[in-house]
Scaffold this active site. Structure first.
Site, PDB file in Angstrom:
ATOM      1  N   GLU A 127      -4.801 -19.831  35.173  1.00  0.00           N
ATOM      2  CA  GLU A 127      -6.039 -19.061  35.371  1.00  0.00           C
ATOM      3  C   GLU A 127      -6.543 -19.261  36.784  1.00  0.00           C
ATOM      4  O   GLU A 127      -6.290 -20.299  37.382  1.00  0.00           O
ATOM      5  CB  GLU A 127      -7.145 -19.584  34.427  1.00  0.00           C
ATOM      6  CG  GLU A 127      -6.864 -19.352  32.984  1.00  0.00           C
ATOM      7  CD  GLU A 127      -7.901 -20.033  32.096  1.00  0.00           C
ATOM      8  OE1 GLU A 127      -8.865 -20.631  32.611  1.00  0.00           O
ATOM      9  OE2 GLU A 127      -7.724 -19.948  30.876  1.00  0.00           O
ATOM     10  N   LYS A 129      -9.133 -20.489  39.420  1.00  0.00           N
ATOM     11  CA  LYS A 129     -10.199 -21.490  39.366  1.00  0.00           C
ATOM     12  C   LYS A 129     -11.427 -20.899  40.039  1.00  0.00           C
ATOM     13  O   LYS A 129     -11.470 -20.714  41.253  1.00  0.00           O
ATOM     14  CB  LYS A 129      -9.766 -22.776  40.068  1.00  0.00           C
ATOM     15  CG  LYS A 129     -10.801 -23.889  39.929  1.00  0.00           C
ATOM     16  CD  LYS A 129     -10.248 -25.196  40.462  1.00  0.00           C
ATOM     17  CE  LYS A 129     -11.196 -26.354  40.222  1.00  0.00           C
ATOM     18  NZ  LYS A 129     -12.545 -26.137  40.731  1.00  0.00           N
ATOM     19  N   ASP A 131     -14.973 -20.373  41.561  1.00  0.00           N
ATOM     20  CA  ASP A 131     -15.835 -21.261  42.332  1.00  0.00           C
ATOM     21  C   ASP A 131     -17.297 -20.885  42.087  1.00  0.00           C
ATOM     22  O   ASP A 131     -17.924 -20.187  42.879  1.00  0.00           O
ATOM     23  CB  ASP A 131     -15.481 -21.147  43.813  1.00  0.00           C
ATOM     24  CG  ASP A 131     -16.062 -22.296  44.612  1.00  0.00           C
ATOM     25  OD1 ASP A 131     -16.556 -23.255  44.002  1.00  0.00           O
ATOM     26  OD2 ASP A 131     -16.028 -22.221  45.853  1.00  0.00           O
ATOM     27  N   TYR A 241     -13.960 -19.143  29.929  1.00  0.00           N
ATOM     28  CA  TYR A 241     -12.523 -19.436  29.841  1.00  0.00           C
ATOM     29  C   TYR A 241     -12.145 -20.473  28.807  1.00  0.00           C
ATOM     30  O   TYR A 241     -10.970 -20.752  28.633  1.00  0.00           O
ATOM     31  CB  TYR A 241     -11.983 -19.877  31.207  1.00  0.00           C
ATOM     32  CG  TYR A 241     -12.857 -20.902  31.900  1.00  0.00           C
ATOM     33  CD1 TYR A 241     -13.668 -20.516  32.953  1.00  0.00           C
ATOM     34  CD2 TYR A 241     -12.893 -22.223  31.481  1.00  0.00           C
ATOM     35  CE1 TYR A 241     -14.492 -21.427  33.580  1.00  0.00           C
ATOM     36  CE2 TYR A 241     -13.708 -23.144  32.103  1.00  0.00           C
ATOM     37  CZ  TYR A 241     -14.515 -22.741  33.153  1.00  0.00           C
ATOM     38  OH  TYR A 241     -15.332 -23.642  33.769  1.00  0.00           O
ATOM     39  N   LYS A 329      -5.280 -26.457  43.991  1.00  0.00           N
ATOM     40  CA  LYS A 329      -6.305 -25.861  44.856  1.00  0.00           C
ATOM     41  C   LYS A 329      -5.723 -25.123  46.061  1.00  0.00           C
ATOM     42  O   LYS A 329      -4.596 -25.374  46.466  1.00  0.00           O
ATOM     43  CB  LYS A 329      -7.239 -26.970  45.357  1.00  0.00           C
ATOM     44  CG  LYS A 329      -7.913 -27.749  44.236  1.00  0.00           C
ATOM     45  CD  LYS A 329      -9.359 -27.420  44.107  1.00  0.00           C
ATOM     46  CE  LYS A 329     -10.171 -28.219  45.093  1.00  0.00           C
ATOM     47  NZ  LYS A 329     -11.610 -28.029  44.859  1.00  0.00           N
ATOM     48  N   CYS A 422     -34.613  -7.340  76.080  1.00  0.00           N
ATOM     49  CA  CYS A 422     -33.323  -6.976  75.499  1.00  0.00           C
ATOM     50  C   CYS A 422     -32.219  -7.244  76.533  1.00  0.00           C
ATOM     51  O   CYS A 422     -32.290  -6.745  77.652  1.00  0.00           O
ATOM     52  CB  CYS A 422     -33.325  -5.501  75.090  1.00  0.00           C
ATOM     53  SG  CYS A 422     -31.700  -4.915  74.572  1.00  0.00           S
ATOM     54  N   CYS A 425     -30.650  -3.613  77.622  1.00  0.00           N
ATOM     55  CA  CYS A 425     -31.359  -2.580  78.382  1.00  0.00           C
ATOM     56  C   CYS A 425     -32.587  -3.099  79.130  1.00  0.00           C
ATOM     57  O   CYS A 425     -33.214  -2.358  79.881  1.00  0.00           O
ATOM     58  CB  CYS A 425     -31.754  -1.425  77.459  1.00  0.00           C
ATOM     59  SG  CYS A 425     -33.047  -1.888  76.301  1.00  0.00           S
ATOM     60  N   CYS A 438     -35.538  -4.857  69.792  1.00  0.00           N
ATOM     61  CA  CYS A 438     -35.639  -4.061  71.013  1.00  0.00           C
ATOM     62  C   CYS A 438     -36.153  -2.673  70.620  1.00  0.00           C
ATOM     63  O   CYS A 438     -35.533  -1.992  69.808  1.00  0.00           O
ATOM     64  CB  CYS A 438     -34.266  -3.939  71.674  1.00  0.00           C
ATOM     65  SG  CYS A 438     -34.198  -2.617  72.911  1.00  0.00           S
ATOM     66  N   CYS A 444     -31.400   2.413  74.619  1.00  0.00           N
ATOM     67  CA  CYS A 444     -30.618   1.176  74.684  1.00  0.00           C
ATOM     68  C   CYS A 444     -29.159   1.468  74.318  1.00  0.00           C
ATOM     69  O   CYS A 444     -28.862   1.964  73.232  1.00  0.00           O
ATOM     70  CB  CYS A 444     -31.215   0.152  73.723  1.00  0.00           C
ATOM     71  SG  CYS A 444     -30.316  -1.401  73.684  1.00  0.00           S
TER      72      CYS A 444
HETATM   73  S1  IVH Z   1     -10.845 -25.624  32.659  1.00  0.00           S
HETATM   74  C1  IVH Z   1     -11.322 -29.870  30.964  1.00  0.00           C
HETATM   75  N1  IVH Z   1     -10.635 -23.314  33.828  1.00  0.00           N
HETATM   76  O1  IVH Z   1     -13.512 -26.176  37.712  1.00  0.00           O
HETATM   77  C2  IVH Z   1     -10.902 -28.572  31.533  1.00  0.00           C
HETATM   78  N2  IVH Z   1     -12.165 -24.904  34.721  1.00  0.00           N
HETATM   79  O2  IVH Z   1     -12.907 -29.092  38.684  1.00  0.00           O
HETATM   80  C3  IVH Z   1     -12.042 -27.671  31.652  1.00  0.00           C
HETATM   81  N3  IVH Z   1     -13.413 -24.100  36.643  1.00  0.00           N
HETATM   82  O3  IVH Z   1     -16.201 -27.846  36.602  1.00  0.00           O
HETATM   83  C4  IVH Z   1     -12.006 -26.854  32.820  1.00  0.00           C
HETATM   84  N4  IVH Z   1     -12.511 -22.098  36.716  1.00  0.00           N
HETATM   85  O4  IVH Z   1     -16.234 -25.514  35.814  1.00  0.00           O
HETATM   86  C5  IVH Z   1     -11.233 -24.510  33.836  1.00  0.00           C
HETATM   87  N5  IVH Z   1     -10.372 -21.208  34.758  1.00  0.00           N
HETATM   88  C6  IVH Z   1     -10.972 -22.401  34.743  1.00  0.00           C
HETATM   89  C7  IVH Z   1     -11.947 -22.761  35.695  1.00  0.00           C
HETATM   90  C8  IVH Z   1     -12.522 -24.024  35.645  1.00  0.00           C
HETATM   91  C9  IVH Z   1     -13.377 -22.903  37.266  1.00  0.00           C
HETATM   92  C10 IVH Z   1     -14.276 -25.212  37.045  1.00  0.00           C
HETATM   93  C11 IVH Z   1     -14.915 -25.951  35.921  1.00  0.00           C
HETATM   94  C12 IVH Z   1     -14.918 -27.383  36.340  1.00  0.00           C
HETATM   95  C13 IVH Z   1     -14.142 -27.420  37.588  1.00  0.00           C
HETATM   96  C14 IVH Z   1     -13.141 -28.522  37.477  1.00  0.00           C
END
Ligand code: IVH
Length: 687
Positions: A127, A129, A131, A241, A329, A422, A425, A438, A444
């Site tokens: 999946e 990740k 942010d 998720y 990551k 400015c 001009c 300006c 200008c």
């Molecule tokens: S699984 C115990 N899936 O990443 C496993 N976490 O560093 C539960 N996060 O604070 C997490 N996308 O909030 C999972 N597709 C994803 C995620 C995800 C973002 C975040 C999660 C957690 C952090 C972990």
């Protein structure tokens, strides 16, 4: 009936009828919100939705006993709280072990294989990740009971009222595919889209407030507002998720859990894939990293999870993270560099923006040498000076930002002062809130360059080849002194400029000429009227139909349009009243520029009389009522001599009798449809 009922329409319902209608309206509103927000395939227009919403609001007002927290009307924010309550999670919210290195993924895979034993091949779920800010959503008997921030993983803050305002969070689980378990705890991420973040930060800056450093900070800050009306005003998204805990349902794999989450009506991260080897994991990671900039939300890596839940239980967790998952990551998009100089840029609206020239650094694969410092206030707040070492950050399309100052020389440069004139001009500038402007709108050169570039931009006239560089050349070489001059340029003049050959010169002239007959809304956008972006331009075009009418419109006429308030109407009329704007527009029209007229959206409809619906009809009553109102009719809940006709469905009772007694015309539902079509109407769901 005892208490006064505020809505005259609702007084005609008895409490039982009201209860039924409220339930029906809520079902409809849930369904349409899901179609609109989650599936992005709405079946009805915003106006129809709004009308159902208001009807529900007025019924809840008239019958307070029907008010309920899971009602769609409870998404708009509740009264402010003093503080958040701390609550324990249904199950601990662990974090993930993480690494940027492929070798660590291979090692993880080895550990998993060892734990599963010979002959068992692991299947991984992959999946993005996300942010954002982590959140737990708890549903009891299918109704959202609470939402809790991650906190320390064991307990967090109850922010239910805030989460309720997010349109993609179901207040009640969808149950058309799958039943709601008695208890369900889900884990997801609160996100702010990068484009919404850019807008939001721009508006913070404009009002002199400090911008957020990233979409994630902004999402986290937004869900921790004590006043949920503030949260409601921010555009947030929740993607879910993970099933943290559930009673009465069990899954063999996480994939099944995710499918259930989707069925219950949530947005889930996309795409979710499975892999059976390290190669497949690395390839998914690489694909995502390559397309990271194409997404409108931030991801900082991919998550690898063992799909089989029994295998997960066998592997277990450390105190902090599960052994069956890891985050792979991406390299961070923050970098450290030095501000070499601070300079001023003048935009098309005359705003002076301080810009940091940086010692070039590569941030997530892109070389960055400039960062916007926003405005005078921001500069002062961060106390940025030439020579300072700073942390910068790149997020999607957003211009790189300076996050913080890390270090500065002892013999520090003087604080940067905004100029009083400015830099382009020489006109004396003025201050408006945190901004420095300006006023030389037409003289200008910097503003003219910006205006030309905006005129040709994709959202405006979309003139291929008229970008920043060309606009600069055209102004610097004296070929364009006002927008209308664009239409006089000849290929041979362009061929004298660097970078132009015969082909490109002819192409640009042709591209400009092809826009002599633009769409009205594009033309309006292109003029760069303050406060008028794409959306307002569209409503103006649709409501007025032709350019001349918009140009002549008074403030009252403008404010009659949905979405236009006093501030906008003043900006618009002020723009057209200004002599030099008028001259610039006249010059464009004299060049033969003629925006297309637009068919007006019906405003003055004939009065078709009042319809009353009774009994069971094949569509929700609101849909039929709305369709009739859309063609100019009225609707009511009770029959009188003034009723035009009654539409009688199955099991019609007292209203039908009354209609017959009063001699009011009675139609079947099919006859009603015929009448509706005669007036050019249709049920929204038929379209
Ligand atoms: S699984 C115990 N899936 O990443 C496993 N976490 O560093 C539960 N996060 O604070 C997490 N996308 O909030 C999972 N597709 C994803 C995620 C995800 C973002 C975040 C999660 C957690 C952090 C972990």
């Amino acid at each position: 009936m005892t208490s006064p009922r505020p809505d005259p329409d609702s007084t005609e319902l008895d409490p039982e009828e009201a209860r039924a209608e409220v339930a029906r309206l809520r079902d409809e509103l849930y369904r349409h919100a899901y179609l609109y927000f989650v599936e992005a395939r709405p079946e009805i227009g915003d106006d129809v939705y709004d009308r159902m919403f208001r009807r529900l609001q007025s019924l809840e007002e008239a019958f307070p006993e029907l008010v309920s927290p899971e009602s769609p009307t409870h998404r708009v924010g509740a009264p402010p709280q003093d503080k958040f309550e701390t609550v324990e999670h249904v199950a601990p919210m662990l974090s993930l072990d993480s690494s940027e290195k492929g070798e660590d993924v291979a090692r993880f895979d080895e550990r998993v294989r060892k734990a599963l034993g010979a002959g068992v091949e692991p299947v991984y779920l992959l999946e993005p990740k996300l942010d954002g800010a982590s959140i737990e959503l708890v549903y009891v008997d299918g109704v959202l009971e609470r939402a809790v921030t991650r906190g320390n993983g064991r307990e967090g803050e109850r922010v239910t009222e805030n989460i309720r305002t997010i349109p993609t969070v179901p207040l009640r689980l969808r149950t058309d595919v799958r039943e709601a378990p008695p208890l369900l705890s889900l884990r997801g991420e609160v996100m702010m889209y990068i484009s919404d973040f850019a807008h939001f930060n721009a508006s913070l800056l404009e009002s002199g407030q400090e911008p957020y450093a990233s979409p994630r900070n902004s999402a986290a800050g937004s869900i921790r507002q004590l006043d949920s009306r503030v949260t409601a005003s921010r555009k947030l998204e929740v993607m879910v998720y993970d099933v943290l805990a559930a009673e009465g349902v069990s899954f063999a794999t996480d994939s099944e859990g995710v499918a259930a989450i989707r069925d219950w009506g949530f947005v889930v991260p996309d795409p979710i894939e499975t892999a059976v080897s390290v190669e497949e994991i690395v390839s998914y990671h690489a694909r995502f990293e390559e397309h990271r900039d194409d997404l409108d939300y931030e991801i900082d890596g991919v998550v690898i999870k063992l799909d089989h839940l029994a295998a997960r239980r066998a592997m277990g967790s450390t105190a902090h993270h599960p052994r069956w998952a890891m985050a792979f990551k991406f390299p961070p998009r923050q970098e450290v560099t030095v501000i070499e100089a601070i300079a001023i840029q003048v935009g098309r609206t005359g705003v002076l923006t301080p810009v940091a020239w940086l010692r070039p650094v590569t941030v997530g694969g892109v070389t960055v040498s400039r960062a916007s410092l926003h405005n005078r206030e921001e500069l002062r707040r961060k106390d940025l000076r030439e020579g300072d070492t700073v942390r910068i950050q790149r997020a999607g399309d957003v211009i790189p930002q300076v996050v913080e100052v890390l270090e500065h020389h002892d013999d520090r440069a003087q604080p940067f002062e905004m100029p009083s004139e400015c830099p382009v001009c020489g006109t004396e500038v003025y201050e408006e809130g945190p901004r420095t402007i300006c006023p030389n709108r037409f003289g200008c050169a910097a503003q003219l360059k910006g205006r030309i570039q905006h005129f040709g931009s994709r959202a405006a006239l979309d003139i291929e080849g008229l970008g920043e560089e060309t606009a600069t050349l055209l102004v610097d070489r004296g070929l364009v002194r006002r927008l209308a001059d664009l239409f006089d340029i000849e290929p041979k003049q362009l061929m004298e400029l660097e970078g132009f050959g015969e082909k490109s010169a002819t192409a640009l002239v042709a591209a400009i000429a092809s826009k002599r007959n633009p769409d009205l809304r594009r033309f309006l956008t292109a003029l760069g009227i303050p406060e008028v972006g794409v959306t307002v331009a569209r409503s103006l075009a649709e409501s007025f139909g032709d350019f001349d009418a918009i140009r002549r419109a008074g403030r009252e006429e403008l404010e009659a349009i949905d979405g236009i308030g006093p501030r906008m109407s003043e900006a618009i009329t002020g723009f057209f009243a200004e002599e030099r704007n008028a001259a610039a527009i006249d010059a464009l029209l004299a060049q033969g520029v003629e925006p297309k007229t637009v068919e007006r959206v019906a405003a003055d409809l004939p009065d078709l009389g009042t319809a009353v619906f009774t009994g069971t009809i094949p569509v929700p009553r609101v849909v039929a009522e709305t369709a009739w109102r859309n063609v100019g009719g009225k609707t009511s809940g009770s029959v009188s001599k003034k009723t035009e006709f009654v539409v009688a469905g199955e099991n019609a009772g007292s209203k039908l009798e009354k209609a017959e007694r009063l001699g009011v015309e009675v139609l079947t539902f099919d006859e009603f449809l015929v009448r509706l079509r005669e007036h050019g109407g249709a049920l929204e769901e038929e379209r």
